[in-house]
Write a protein that holds these residues in place. Structure first.
Motif, PDB file in Angstrom:
ATOM      1  N   ILE A   1      -7.276   6.239  -2.985  1.00 54.24           N
ATOM      2  CA  ILE A   1      -6.459   5.987  -1.793  1.00 54.24           C
ATOM      3  C   ILE A   1      -4.998   5.785  -2.182  1.00 54.24           C
ATOM      4  CG2 ILE A   1      -5.965   4.260  -0.007  1.00 54.24           C
ATOM      5  CD1 ILE A   1      -8.940   3.910   0.401  1.00 54.24           C
ATOM      6  N   PHE A   2      -4.782   4.984  -3.213  1.00 53.08           N
ATOM      7  CA  PHE A   2      -3.437   4.591  -3.636  1.00 53.08           C
ATOM      8  C   PHE A   2      -2.520   5.787  -3.930  1.00 53.08           C
ATOM      9  CE2 PHE A   2      -0.354   3.282  -6.849  1.00 53.08           C
ATOM     10  CZ  PHE A   2       0.191   2.146  -6.283  1.00 53.08           C
ATOM     11  N   VAL A   3      -3.052   6.774  -4.708  1.00 55.43           N
ATOM     12  CA  VAL A   3      -2.197   7.894  -5.120  1.00 55.43           C
ATOM     13  C   VAL A   3      -1.774   8.773  -3.945  1.00 55.43           C
ATOM     14  CG1 VAL A   3      -3.094   8.029  -7.490  1.00 55.43           C
ATOM     15  CG2 VAL A   3      -4.171   9.368  -5.688  1.00 55.43           C
ATOM     16  N   GLY A   4      -2.516   8.675  -2.820  1.00 57.99           N
ATOM     17  CA  GLY A   4      -2.176   9.505  -1.667  1.00 57.99           C
ATOM     18  C   GLY A   4      -1.147   8.876  -0.735  1.00 57.99           C
ATOM     19  N   LEU A   5      -0.663   7.677  -1.065  1.00 58.28           N
ATOM     20  CA  LEU A   5       0.226   6.957  -0.152  1.00 58.28           C
ATOM     21  C   LEU A   5       1.706   7.311  -0.353  1.00 58.28           C
ATOM     22  CD1 LEU A   5      -1.362   3.403  -0.404  1.00 58.28           C
ATOM     23  CD2 LEU A   5      -1.667   5.098   1.405  1.00 58.28           C
ATOM     24  N   ASP A   6       2.522   6.981   0.665  1.00 47.20           N
ATOM     25  CA  ASP A   6       3.963   7.154   0.532  1.00 47.20           C
ATOM     26  C   ASP A   6       4.547   6.016  -0.299  1.00 47.20           C
ATOM     27  OD1 ASP A   6       3.841   9.344   2.152  1.00 47.20           O
ATOM     28  OD2 ASP A   6       4.157   8.179   3.997  1.00 47.20           O
ATOM     29  N   THR A   7       5.736   6.283  -0.847  1.00 50.46           N
ATOM     30  CA  THR A   7       6.372   5.293  -1.720  1.00 50.46           C
ATOM     31  C   THR A   7       6.536   3.936  -1.031  1.00 50.46           C
ATOM     32  OG1 THR A   7       7.630   7.148  -2.592  1.00 50.46           O
ATOM     33  CG2 THR A   7       8.275   4.952  -3.340  1.00 50.46           C
ATOM     34  N   GLU A   8       7.031   3.949   0.242  1.00 52.97           N
ATOM     35  CA  GLU A   8       7.278   2.649   0.906  1.00 52.97           C
ATOM     36  C   GLU A   8       5.995   1.841   1.018  1.00 52.97           C
ATOM     37  OE1 GLU A   8       8.048   5.411   4.012  1.00 52.97           O
ATOM     38  OE2 GLU A   8       8.246   6.007   1.899  1.00 52.97           O
ATOM     39  N   VAL A   9       4.889   2.523   1.343  1.00 57.02           N
ATOM     40  CA  VAL A   9       3.628   1.806   1.500  1.00 57.02           C
ATOM     41  C   VAL A   9       3.202   1.229   0.149  1.00 57.02           C
ATOM     42  CG1 VAL A   9       1.279   1.952   2.364  1.00 57.02           C
ATOM     43  CG2 VAL A   9       3.040   3.457   3.299  1.00 57.02           C
ATOM     44  N   ARG A  10       3.395   2.017  -0.904  1.00 59.25           N
ATOM     45  CA  ARG A  10       3.018   1.512  -2.232  1.00 59.25           C
ATOM     46  C   ARG A  10       3.869   0.304  -2.614  1.00 59.25           C
ATOM     47  NH1 ARG A  10       2.835   7.123  -4.020  1.00 59.25           N
ATOM     48  NH2 ARG A  10       4.835   6.713  -5.012  1.00 59.25           N
ATOM     49  N   MET A  11       5.169   0.355  -2.266  1.00 57.09           N
ATOM     50  CA  MET A  11       6.054  -0.771  -2.576  1.00 57.09           C
ATOM     51  C   MET A  11       5.542  -2.033  -1.886  1.00 57.09           C
ATOM     52  SD  MET A  11       8.137   0.639  -4.591  1.00 57.09           S
ATOM     53  CE  MET A  11       9.452  -0.560  -4.894  1.00 57.09           C
ATOM     54  N   GLN A  12       5.022  -1.860  -0.653  1.00 56.12           N
ATOM     55  CA  GLN A  12       4.468  -2.993   0.089  1.00 56.12           C
ATOM     56  C   GLN A  12       3.238  -3.531  -0.652  1.00 56.12           C
ATOM     57  OE1 GLN A  12       3.547  -1.700   4.032  1.00 56.12           O
ATOM     58  NE2 GLN A  12       3.002  -3.746   4.789  1.00 56.12           N
ATOM     59  N   ILE A  13       2.399  -2.604  -1.154  1.00 54.62           N
ATOM     60  CA  ILE A  13       1.157  -3.007  -1.829  1.00 54.62           C
ATOM     61  C   ILE A  13       1.449  -3.802  -3.107  1.00 54.62           C
ATOM     62  CG2 ILE A  13      -0.877  -2.130  -3.058  1.00 54.62           C
ATOM     63  CD1 ILE A  13      -1.183  -0.023  -0.967  1.00 54.62           C
ATOM     64  N   TYR A  14       2.538  -3.394  -3.807  1.00 51.60           N
ATOM     65  CA  TYR A  14       2.867  -4.141  -5.037  1.00 51.60           C
ATOM     66  C   TYR A  14       3.117  -5.614  -4.741  1.00 51.60           C
ATOM     67  CZ  TYR A  14       3.573   0.521  -7.052  1.00 51.60           C
ATOM     68  OH  TYR A  14       3.405   1.816  -7.463  1.00 51.60           O
ATOM     69  N   THR A  15       3.609  -5.899  -3.515  1.00 54.03           N
ATOM     70  CA  THR A  15       3.872  -7.306  -3.194  1.00 54.03           C
ATOM     71  C   THR A  15       2.608  -8.012  -2.704  1.00 54.03           C
ATOM     72  OG1 THR A  15       4.424  -6.883  -0.880  1.00 54.03           O
ATOM     73  CG2 THR A  15       6.220  -6.700  -2.488  1.00 54.03           C
ATOM     74  N   TYR A  16       1.584  -7.230  -2.301  1.00 60.75           N
ATOM     75  CA  TYR A  16       0.355  -7.833  -1.763  1.00 60.75           C
ATOM     76  C   TYR A  16      -0.672  -8.129  -2.853  1.00 60.75           C
ATOM     77  CZ  TYR A  16       1.531  -6.822   3.120  1.00 60.75           C
ATOM     78  OH  TYR A  16       2.113  -6.794   4.350  1.00 60.75           O
ATOM     79  N   LEU A  17      -0.585  -7.392  -3.960  1.00 60.67           N
ATOM     80  CA  LEU A  17      -1.606  -7.540  -5.004  1.00 60.67           C
ATOM     81  C   LEU A  17      -0.991  -8.164  -6.248  1.00 60.67           C
ATOM     82  CD1 LEU A  17      -3.528  -4.126  -4.775  1.00 60.67           C
ATOM     83  CD2 LEU A  17      -4.147  -6.320  -3.729  1.00 60.67           C
ATOM     84  N   SER A  18      -1.837  -8.808  -7.039  1.00 63.42           N
ATOM     85  CA  SER A  18      -1.384  -9.402  -8.294  1.00 63.42           C
ATOM     86  C   SER A  18      -1.283  -8.310  -9.352  1.00 63.42           C
ATOM     87  CB  SER A  18      -2.372 -10.459  -8.755  1.00 63.42           C
ATOM     88  OG  SER A  18      -3.564  -9.824  -9.180  1.00 63.42           O
ATOM     89  N   PRO A  19      -0.530  -8.559 -10.447  1.00 63.85           N
ATOM     90  CA  PRO A  19      -0.475  -7.583 -11.539  1.00 63.85           C
ATOM     91  C   PRO A  19      -1.876  -7.223 -12.029  1.00 63.85           C
ATOM     92  CG  PRO A  19       1.134  -9.315 -11.910  1.00 63.85           C
ATOM     93  CD  PRO A  19       0.344  -9.720 -10.702  1.00 63.85           C
TER      94      PRO A  19
END
Lengths: 454, 454
Positions: free
Chosen positions: B43-61
């Motif tokens: 799912i992740f690789v199919g997303l747009d950059t902005e959405v991925r940037m949002q996900i980086y703030t939602y998940l831990s390293p």
């Protein structure tokens, strides 16, 4: 690093041999059973019949079963034939069901029937059930020695159950959770079990989103799944989600090896590249079928060129470029074939879409065709000093590369469409088809523009 | 059976998307983290950059690390580039060392240096250590997250230790036993641990004959070993038996896939058959190198035939059989090549001996040569009514098949002798060499016996 180093194996073997010679059964068992079953098998297959007959009396059916599980299926038949049939039946009963079934598939039908009659009913039934599944499906590679628990058990109860089942289970690292109707409802890894508190319930710890495969699924897809998800085992279910068996990662590695070797053999146009050839006759037998087919296809090409004998007698120089043009067609077709076959195997093509792929292949044909066409036009022009001949060869290469690239990818796609294994469209087949196409293009153009050639 | 079925993935994705759109971090985490990391990655690789940037703030390293471990190395670079560098460094630190190292090998040198500077010292050091090992060796695929115990521990102590280490360990199903000098002295499986009494000593339960590989061993040999022995993991040691790392079965499956795809690509004469092609240019770039080499080799063949122009102008019929003879030579050479390459890869040839193999190949060449030679003599005789032409073509096929078979197996054997990967002698190369040989044989014979031809 030959597993056991060769000198180590010799050393162990000397001790084992010594024990056998002096009938020291305890010494033999101590030395032999200390080895990994793979090494036991490597030593075992190299022995004389009498020595093996002695070993059957020294080891239990269970211990012999461990050895048998590490011998190649296609070499194993003589060992079961030389054993006492009753002993052999016991060995089968002690083997993993999936391994026993693999061997049964290699044996003659009447032998299978007689072994099944001697075996105890439960073991015989398990093997019979598995013998029904079609080759290369999940059902044919699964085993029935798995551990199940109920969701209502505590961790403590589950661990006690696991310890009891451990000796017979194919793996205990995943435990599957089933409901009253034996439907698969969850999975729990041993890792999760041992880090959980003893009085927690399985229901609270298990993962409910359990990935499973259907019993009829293709083994190649099952292998892809295990690899993608990094599983150590995968449950196999029927259409009502009843748990039928499990497939463990060691079997998946065998599937991967088998499929890779299969694709490779077909690209090379040879029946089976991997089973070692005993002698030149065995080896010729595997290669001749394709060679004879190619001989007839080649005669067809020859008769096609024969139709242009008139053109050839006027311009014998045309003959000079036949292998070049046919060779380029064959090679570019094989490249396109390889990409298409792998793309289908890895599922990449289903993701991308076939139309997109054909479009890309056409583009690839144009780019490689223009590049190679320009180069060869220049080579021929400077070598023969004949510009039109250069253009003729160059244009032939351009058209050939486009058509050959499309043919190389279209043929496997069409086969996939009709559920034929695309790898059957082997390298030599595509090569020869493209030989024919390229000759037609080349001589067709030469004949049409003959008067410009001089 | 597309892992998560496509419609399931869409369904989950709709829920995930909804949560992202409304900034519902808890709902997003609940839905997304329930998925297997492989599905998260899909799912992740199919997303747009902005959405991925949002996900980086939602998940831990750590959670992002799980996703990253399931993305192909050659697609991963943009994700680490778009992350905040400090966050990216934390993600690297949380990944399995072997996966982090694989990605570092794909990144530019200065990026690697800057990530290593930001990372905490311990994690950076572990990665630096692994970056030293040569590609395709055991060292390059091992991981350092393994669990060790001392032989003097009780089972109870070992289990407590194991539970603490479990979250970070790559596998806990094998625990390795080391002495004071960190030398590998034994191994114990979790299976054996849980069926043992709690107050027994590790020393009494462990297996002392532990199979290990050296850090410089070839990854293909390591894979063969894991497959033969059905291991889930294999310890890696230096020349003094110090335990350096472990290789787990999931990495072995990747190695098997990589090696198989490599052999397949080389047989087809294409740079890399398996990474999906974005467009026609990328795809042409992989195929052109071989095609251009073949173009020049083909021009050489053409100039060889050019020397026989005189013979050709007298007997243009000779041209008719050029593709047949060259085609048979190419195909038989590819068959022999495939057998030799696989034989070397599986170690079968070292077992059998090279002399024996060459002898067998010569025999195979004679048998296939005689069979095909007789058939083609008859075909040509009945088709052209020219017995001598039939014999000429038949004898050419006979000699060609013998020489081409020998060439196909000799070339990889010689390469193996000089430690060059035999698969480099790719299909098209052998094919073209054999084209040239066969043309020389055919026209050489035709020119020598020209007066008999009429």
């Amino acid at each position: 690093m030959e597993h056991l180093e060769d000198h180590e194996r010799r050393e162990v073997w000397n001790k084992v041999k010594d024990a056998l010679d002096h009938d020291h059964i305890d010494q033999f068992r101590a030395e032999f059973l200390e080895l990994h079953p793979y090494d036991q098998a490597e030593i075992f297959v190299g022995l004389d019949t009498e020595v093996r007959m002695q070993i059957y009396t020294y080891l239990s059916p269970e211990e012999i079963a461990d050895v048998m599980e590490h011998i190649d299926y296609d070499e194993i038949e003589p060992f079961f034939t030389e054993m006492d049939p009753r002993f052999a039946a016991q060995v089968f009963a002690e083997m993993s069901t999936d391994d026993a079934v693999d061997i049964f598939n290699e044996l003659e039908k009447d032998k299978v029937a007689s072994f099944l009659t001697i075996m105890d009913d439960e073991a015989a039934q398990e093997i019979k059930d598995l013998l029904h599944y079609e080759e290369k499906t999940a059902g044919s590679i699964m085993t029935t020695e798995f551990v199940v628990v109920k969701a209502t058990m505590t961790i403590r109860q589950a661990m006690v159950h696991l310890r009891t089942e451990a000796p017979d289970a194919e793996t205990i690292y995943y435990t599957y959770v089933i409901d009253e109707d034996k439907r698969l409802v969850g999975v729990i890894s041993l890792r999760d079990l041992i880090v959980s508190e003893e009085d927690w319930l399985i229901a609270d710890v298990m993962s409910e989103r359990v990935v499973s495969v259907s019993v009829g699924d293709d083994q190649e897809e099952v292998a892809r799944m295990v690899r993608d998800y990094d599983f150590l085992a995968l449950p196999v279910v029927d259409f009502q989600e009843h748990l039928l068996g499990i497939i463990t990662v060691d079997d998946i590695m065998d599937v991967m090896e088998e499929e890779a070797s299969d694709d490779y053999s077909k690209l090379a146009g040879i029946a089976d590249v991997d089973s070692p050839d005993e002698n030149a006759f065995a080896s010729a037998k595997k290669r001749l079928p394709w060679l004879v087919i190619l001989l007839f296809l080649g005669s067809l090409t020859a008769s096609l060129i024969g139709r242009f004998e008139e053109t050839l007698s006027v311009y014998p120089i045309l003959a000079v470029f036949i292998p070049l043009i046919a060779g380029m067609a064959g090679n570019t077709g094989t490249q396109a074939l390889a990409v298409a076959v792998r793309g289908i195997a890895t599922g990449e093509i289903d993701k991308q879409g076939k139309a997109k792929m054909m479009f890309r292949e056409a583009g690839t044909g144009v780019i490689t065709g223009v590049s190679c066409g320009v180069i060869i036009t220049l080579i021929v022009y400077f070598w023969q000093g004949n510009f039109f001949l250069g253009v003729l060869v160059g244009l032939s290469i351009l058209m050939t590369l486009i058509v050959a690239t499309l043919a190389g990818s279209l043929v496997p796609l069409i086969m996939h469409r009709f559920d034929i294994d695309p790898a059957v469209a082997s390298g030599p087949f595509i090569t020869t088809i493209n030989d024919i196409i390229s000759i037609l293009i080349y001589f067709g153009m030469a004949t049409a523009f003959m008067n410009l050639l001089i």
